[in-house]
Scaffold this motif. Structure first.
Motif, PDB file in Angstrom:
ATOM      1  N   LEU A   1      26.205 -45.319  13.048  1.00 30.31           N
ATOM      2  CA  LEU A   1      27.164 -45.751  14.068  1.00 30.31           C
ATOM      3  C   LEU A   1      26.813 -45.128  15.417  1.00 30.31           C
ATOM      4  CD1 LEU A   1      30.760 -45.617  12.504  1.00 30.31           C
ATOM      5  CD2 LEU A   1      29.627 -47.611  13.479  1.00 30.31           C
ATOM      6  N   PHE A   2      26.477 -43.854  15.384  1.00 26.86           N
ATOM      7  CA  PHE A   2      26.152 -43.128  16.609  1.00 26.86           C
ATOM      8  C   PHE A   2      24.923 -43.723  17.281  1.00 26.86           C
ATOM      9  CE2 PHE A   2      24.318 -39.318  18.770  1.00 26.86           C
ATOM     10  CZ  PHE A   2      25.370 -39.078  19.642  1.00 26.86           C
ATOM     11  N   GLU A   3      23.908 -44.047  16.468  1.00 28.29           N
ATOM     12  CA  GLU A   3      22.658 -44.560  17.027  1.00 28.29           C
ATOM     13  C   GLU A   3      22.840 -45.933  17.671  1.00 28.29           C
ATOM     14  OE1 GLU A   3      20.395 -42.512  17.188  1.00 28.29           O
ATOM     15  OE2 GLU A   3      20.691 -41.113  15.544  1.00 28.29           O
ATOM     16  N   MET A   4      23.874 -46.669  17.288  1.00 30.49           N
ATOM     17  CA  MET A   4      24.114 -47.989  17.868  1.00 30.49           C
ATOM     18  C   MET A   4      24.450 -47.910  19.350  1.00 30.49           C
ATOM     19  SD  MET A   4      26.329 -49.742  14.798  1.00 30.49           S
ATOM     20  CE  MET A   4      26.814 -51.145  15.785  1.00 30.49           C
ATOM     21  N   ILE A   5      25.027 -46.795  19.790  1.00 31.35           N
ATOM     22  CA  ILE A   5      25.479 -46.691  21.181  1.00 31.35           C
ATOM     23  C   ILE A   5      24.901 -45.471  21.882  1.00 31.35           C
ATOM     24  CG2 ILE A   5      27.633 -47.948  20.741  1.00 31.35           C
ATOM     25  CD1 ILE A   5      29.057 -45.192  20.722  1.00 31.35           C
ATOM     26  N   HIS A   6      23.831 -44.930  21.329  1.00 32.14           N
ATOM     27  CA  HIS A   6      23.277 -43.687  21.872  1.00 32.14           C
ATOM     28  C   HIS A   6      21.760 -43.751  21.844  1.00 32.14           C
ATOM     29  CE1 HIS A   6      22.388 -39.276  21.894  1.00 32.14           C
ATOM     30  NE2 HIS A   6      23.395 -39.271  22.748  1.00 32.14           N
TER      31      HIS A   6
ATOM     32  N   GLY B   1      16.890 -39.941  28.509  1.00 37.63           N
ATOM     33  CA  GLY B   1      17.217 -41.234  27.896  1.00 37.63           C
ATOM     34  C   GLY B   1      17.677 -41.127  26.456  1.00 37.63           C
ATOM     35  N   GLY B   2      17.106 -40.182  25.716  1.00 37.69           N
ATOM     36  CA  GLY B   2      17.491 -40.025  24.317  1.00 37.69           C
ATOM     37  C   GLY B   2      18.908 -39.541  24.116  1.00 37.69           C
ATOM     38  N   GLY B   3      19.521 -38.973  25.178  1.00 40.01           N
ATOM     39  CA  GLY B   3      20.882 -38.458  25.058  1.00 40.01           C
ATOM     40  C   GLY B   3      21.916 -39.269  25.805  1.00 40.01           C
ATOM     41  N   ALA B   4      21.532 -40.457  26.276  1.00 35.82           N
ATOM     42  CA  ALA B   4      22.445 -41.281  27.074  1.00 35.82           C
ATOM     43  C   ALA B   4      23.221 -42.255  26.195  1.00 35.82           C
ATOM     44  CB  ALA B   4      21.660 -42.052  28.134  1.00 35.82           C
TER      45      ALA B   4
END
Length: 328
Positions: free
Chosen positions: A67-72, A236-239
């Motif tokens: 779920l987190f990776e979908m918007i991060h 970018g990886g933390g946006a």
């Protein structure tokens, strides 16, 4: 004499062969019964333990990072994960991809252990568990590289912070060989609404949007405490943000899906601190109306010719060159 005879008969009865045989047979049956019960109990216990363990692990995996990776992560997508189960833990192998033009590249691979009890632990990351930062004189900024594929990582510049130098690497992208597919991170002069984005940059060659999750206290703290530009950029990886769907670009449904996903993460306490900070920023920036979220930047990809249209847009404050790959 009579008592001795009766005692002898009693002794003879106890030592009788048939009685001893019956007792031994009874003991064997009882032993077999105990062994059988023990085996059944052990098998059932192991079955319950293994299946119960996998059930708990599967529930935990369901609540993990997908779920987190979908918007991060800017233009970074979780391609898939495989799992190897042990009795009290599972090993998760995940692959992450970037889409650049009409091609995808492997961006990262991670290995994580997920125990039944306690927090998951990242044990291996292809792109590197840490970073070595060095100033690039030609680029006039710190450039970060992905150790897994030696590609450039994206950085964004907040519209509300001051910087000593703002890169305009879209100019470099526009001069590269047209057989290259190029990724560029754009940072805007001010946060833009979804309607403003649609009008000013369109959707062609736009892969991903950076959602404004900053808040005033955070910006003040960064201004006071962070002395150099590289510490004040957003990696970018933390946006936080989401992909642009070319079939329904800049749809309010995408905004709603982003907000619902953020809410799910908050309720499930996944990446609790990051999610809480993001919600705080969105709430402040939208006057508690998340459907009005703003965007601080975008990721665009394509050939040099396709990216030239972004070169002189007045809404672009800074631009950073990301990954580049061969078109063919």
């Amino acid at each position: 004499m009579s008592d001795k005879k009766e005692q002898q008969e009693e002794i003879d009865f106890i030592n009788h062969t048939s009685l001893q045989t019956a007792v031994k047979k009874s003991k064997r049956k009882q032993l077999v019964k105990y062994i059988f019960i023990s085996i059944i109990t052990t098998v059932v216990s192991l079955y319950v333990l293994i299946n119960g363990s996998q059930y708990v692990l599967n529930k935990k995996i369901d609540n993990e990072d997908y779920l987190f990776e979908m918007i991060h992560g800017a233009n970074i997508n979780l391609e898939g994960s495989s799992y190897d189960y042990n009795l009290f833990s599972a090993r998760e192998d995940s692959m992450y991809m970037k889409t650049i033009g009409n091609r995808t590249i492997v961006w990262d691979k991670t290995v994580k252990t997920i125990p039944i009890f306690g927090k998951s632990k990242l044990v291996e990351r292809g792109s590197g568990m840490g970073e070595t930062l060095s100033f690039n004189k030609e680029a006039k900024r710190v450039i970060r590289y992905n150790y897994f594929n030696n590609q450039r990582k994206l950085d964004f510049y907040y519209p509300k912070l001051n910087y000593d130098y703002l890169p305009h690497e879209i100019d470099i992208a526009a001069t590269l060989d047209d057989n290259k597919l190029i990724e560029v991170g754009l940072s805007f002069t001010k946060p833009l609404s979804i309607k403003e984005l649609q009008k000013k940059i369109g959707y062609e060659n736009v892969n991903w949007l950076w959602v404004d999750t900053s808040y005033s206290a955070q910006m003040e703290r960064m201004t006071k405490e962070l002395p150099s530009d590289d510490l004040k950029t957003k990696g970018g990886g933390g946006a936080f943000g989401f992909d642009v769907n070319p079939e329904v670009p800049y749809s309010q449904d995408q905004v709603q899906h982003f907000n619902e996903t953020l809410k799910q993460l908050y309720n499930k306490k996944i990446h609790k601190n990051e999610v809480k900070e993001a919600i705080k920023g969105i709430k402040e920036n939208t006057n508690s109306n998340p459907s009005n979220i703003k965007f601080n930047g975008a990721v665009v990809t394509g050939t040099a010719k396709e990216l030239k249209k972004f070169q002189h847009m007045d809404i672009i404050r800074a631009s950073v060159l990301g990954a580049t790959i061969d078109k063919y």
